[in-house]
Design an enzyme around this catalytic site. Structure first.
Site, PDB file in Angstrom:
ATOM      1  N   ASP A  94      41.265  35.115  43.006  1.00  0.00           N
ATOM      2  CA  ASP A  94      41.247  36.620  43.500  1.00  0.00           C
ATOM      3  C   ASP A  94      40.063  36.685  44.414  1.00  0.00           C
ATOM      4  O   ASP A  94      39.673  35.646  44.883  1.00  0.00           O
ATOM      5  CB  ASP A  94      40.569  37.520  42.301  1.00  0.00           C
ATOM      6  CG  ASP A  94      39.225  36.913  41.685  1.00  0.00           C
ATOM      7  OD1 ASP A  94      39.016  35.687  41.834  1.00  0.00           O
ATOM      8  OD2 ASP A  94      38.117  37.887  41.580  1.00  0.00           O
ATOM      9  N   GLU A 156      36.860  35.799  39.314  1.00  0.00           N
ATOM     10  CA  GLU A 156      35.488  35.586  39.886  1.00  0.00           C
ATOM     11  C   GLU A 156      34.680  36.632  40.619  1.00  0.00           C
ATOM     12  O   GLU A 156      33.673  36.946  40.532  1.00  0.00           O
ATOM     13  CB  GLU A 156      35.564  34.563  40.855  1.00  0.00           C
ATOM     14  CG  GLU A 156      34.226  33.652  40.735  1.00  0.00           C
ATOM     15  CD  GLU A 156      33.391  34.176  41.972  1.00  0.00           C
ATOM     16  OE1 GLU A 156      32.009  34.151  41.650  1.00  0.00           O
ATOM     17  OE2 GLU A 156      33.837  34.922  42.852  1.00  0.00           O
TER      18      GLU A 156
HETATM   19 ZN   LIG Z   1      34.125  32.765  45.652  1.00  0.00          ZN
END
Ligand SMILES: [Zn+2]
Length: 448
Positions: A94, A156
Site C-alpha cells: 500500500d 502499513e
Molecule cells: Zn514504507
C-alpha cells in the site's frame, strides 16, 4: 578467485542482467494507486495485492492473500533445502496518498526516470522493497539455498491495524530464523545502513480545569487562575531551559557516531535564521535515542472568537517519543506523574492515554548480523553503518514480539533524497541495484 569472490561475481552478473525486468515489474506495481486510506478506492489495494501474488507465484512460491478485518496482505512460502534456515521477507504494497498532483513534476502514478532516479508514489516506499525481495529470489532461480517466507502488508501506511491478528492467525507460516524488513533507509548514496533502533511513542491528552464556568476577566482577573494560563505553565515545565525533556525517570541512550552537521539539520528541517536547535548531546542522539516531547494540539478558544473571559479549562495533546529500549507503560506513568505534580495552583488535571507504540532496539550482533554486514559490504564495497530512526515503525515491534528468537534486519531502499510520503518521491536506481544484490548475497550467505 576465491569461492566467495566467485559466488559474488556470479550473483552480481545475474542481478545486473535481471534489472531491466525488475524495473519493468516495479513500474507496473507503481502504476497501481494502492492508497490504503479509507477515502480512496480500496479495489486498487486488492488489485495491487493480486499483482504481488502473481509476481511471487511466478517465482514458485505458494501464495495466499489473507485479510483479517483490514486490507489484503500477501503471504508466500517456498521450502529450502533440508536443514537450511528460513528467512522471512517483509514489505508493504500500500502507499500514501499522492497529495496535490500540481506538486509533482511528473504524474505520481506514472513512473518516470530523471537523473538516475525513478519518480512515482510507491516507486520507493515500498514497492521497491517488494521488488528487492523478488529480485533476490530471481537471482537464485531454481537454486534458492534457504527457505523463504514472504509477507507483503496492505495497510502499513494506515497503521497496520490488523497486523497483530494476522500474526496471531498466520504466524506459524511466517516463523523464521531471520526477518528482513525492507522498509527503511540507507544512510547516504554509497553508504548502506542497517536500522538498529527505533524510538517508541506515547501520546496523551491532558486537560486542566480551574473553574466550573467562565467568568469576566476584568472582574476576577488577578486573583483567579484560568485554564489556559495553568495549561501553558504546565506545558512549559516539560522541557528545561536548554530544551531537554524534563520529565523525570525516562530512559535515554547514545546514538552511533555518524556525521550529521548542524547545517545539514537546519536545511533538512527548514529552521529559520537565528532559531537555535534544542537539547544537548549529539544531534543524532537527540533524534534517535533520547526522549522528545511535542505539543501537537491545543483546545482553547481561537484568537478570532475569543472574548474577555477567564477560560475554565483547556486541553493539549502531547506526543512523546521515547528511547528505543523504554517501555511505553513506564514512560506514560512518568509523564502522567509529571503532569500531576507540576500543575500550578491546585488546578485539576486529567491525563488520558491516547496511543502508545513500542520502540525497537535490535540485538545487532551474532552470525546473522555478521552475514548481513558482509553481504552489504559485498554489494557496496563499504560496510553498512548502524542507524536509528526517530519515529516508530509499529510493524517492526510487532514482528520482534511475535518472533523473539529471530534476528531482525531492518533494511531499506530509501536514501536522504527519497521523499517518501511527499511529492516527487523517488528511487535511486543505482542504489536499488545494490539493494537487490545485497539481498541476493545475504540469502546465499545464510544458506551456506
Ligand atoms: Zn514504507
Amino acid at each position: 578467485m576465491t569461492d566467495d569472490a566467485a559466488r559474488l561475481s556470479t550473483l552480481r552478473g545475474r542481478v545486473r542482467g535481471l534489472m531491466p525486468t525488475v524495473r519493468r515489474d516495479l513500474e507496473a506495481l507503481t502504476r497501481i494507486p494502492s492508497v490504503s486510506l479509507d477515502s480512496f478506492d480500496q479495489g486498487l489495494v486488492d488489485q495491487s495485492a493480486s499483482a504481488v501474488a502473481e509476481l511471487l507465484e511466478s517465482e514458485g512460491l505458494v501464495v495466499e492473500i489473507v485479510r483479517e478485518g483490514g486490507r489484503p496482505a500477501v503471504i508466500g512460502h517456498l521450502d529450502g533445502p533440508e536443514g537450511a534456515p528460513t528467512i522471512l521477507l517483509y514489505a508493504h504494497h500500500d502507499v500514501q496518498p499522492p497529495g496535490d498532483d500540481a506538486d509533482w513534476d511528473s504524474p505520481p502514478f506514472e513512473p518516470t526516470e530523471r537523473g538516475g532516479r525513478l519518480y512515482g508514489r510507491g516507486a520507493a516506499d515500498d514497492k521497491a522493497g517488494i521488488m528487492a525481495h523478488v529480485a533476490a529470489l530471481r537471482a537464485h532461480a531454481g537454486g534458492l539455498p534457504v527457505g523463504v517466507s514472504i509477507f507483503v502488508e496492505g495497510e502499513e501506511e494506515v497503521g497496520s491495524d490488523s497486523l497483530a491478528t494476522i500474526l496471531e492467525r498466520h504466524g506459524e507460516r511466517l516463523r523464521a530464523d531471520a526477518i528482513v524488513l525492507a522498509d527503511s533507509t540507507n544512510w547516504d548514496i554509497g553508504t548502506p545502513a542497517l536500522t538498529t533502533t527505533l524510538r517508541g511513542m506515547v501520546r496523551v491528552v491532558v486537560e486542566v480545569r480551574a473553574l466550573d464556568h467562565s467568568i469576566h476577566s476584568g472582574m476576577f482577573g488577578g486573583a483567579v487562575p484560568d485554564g489556559i494560563m495553568a495549561l501553558t505553565r504546565l506545558l512549559a515545565s516539560l522541557h528545561d531551559d536548554e530544551g531537554n525533556v524534563a520529565v523525570a525517570g525516562l530512559r535515554s541512550g547514545h546514538a552511533a557516531e555518524l556525521e550529521m552537521t548542524e547545517d545539514q539539520l537546519r536545511r533538512d528541517a527548514g529552521l529559520l535564521e537565528g532559531v537555535q536547535t534544542i537539547g544537548t548531546d549529539s544531534l543524532l542522539s537527540r533524534m534517535w535515542t533520547k526522549p522528545s516531547l511535542t505539543v501537537i494540539g491545543l483546545d482553547a478558544p481561537s484568537v478570532d472568537t475569543s472574548s474577555n473571559t477567564l477560560v475554565p479549562s483547556a486541553r493539549a495533546k502531547i506526543s512523546m517519543r521515547i528511547a528505543p529500549d523504554e517501555s511505553p507503560r513506564t514512560a506514560y506513568e512518568a509523564l502522567e506523574r509529571h503532569l500531576r505534580e507540576h500543575a500550578p495552583w491546585g488546578v485539576h488535571v486529567d491525563v488520558r492515554l491516547d496511543d502508545e507504540g513500542e520502540g525497537f532496539a535490535a540485538q545487532a550482533e551474532g552470525p546473522i548480523y555478521d552475514q548481513a554486514r558482509a553481504a552489504f559490504e559485498d554489494a557496496w564495497g563499504v560496510p553498512p553503518v548502524d542507524i536509528g530512526v526517530g519515529g516508530s515503525i509499529p510493524f517492526v515491534a510487532a514482528f520482534a514480539e511475535r518472533f523473539p528468537d529471530a534476528a531482525i534486519l531492518v533494511t531499506g531502499v530509501e536514501d536522504p533524497d527519497t521523499r517518501a510520503h511527499g511529492a516527487n518521491e523517488s528511487l535511486h536506481l543505482g542504489e536499488f541495484e545494490r539493494v537487490c544484490l545485497a539481498e541476493a548475497v545475504l540469502l546465499d550467505r545464510l544458506g551456506r
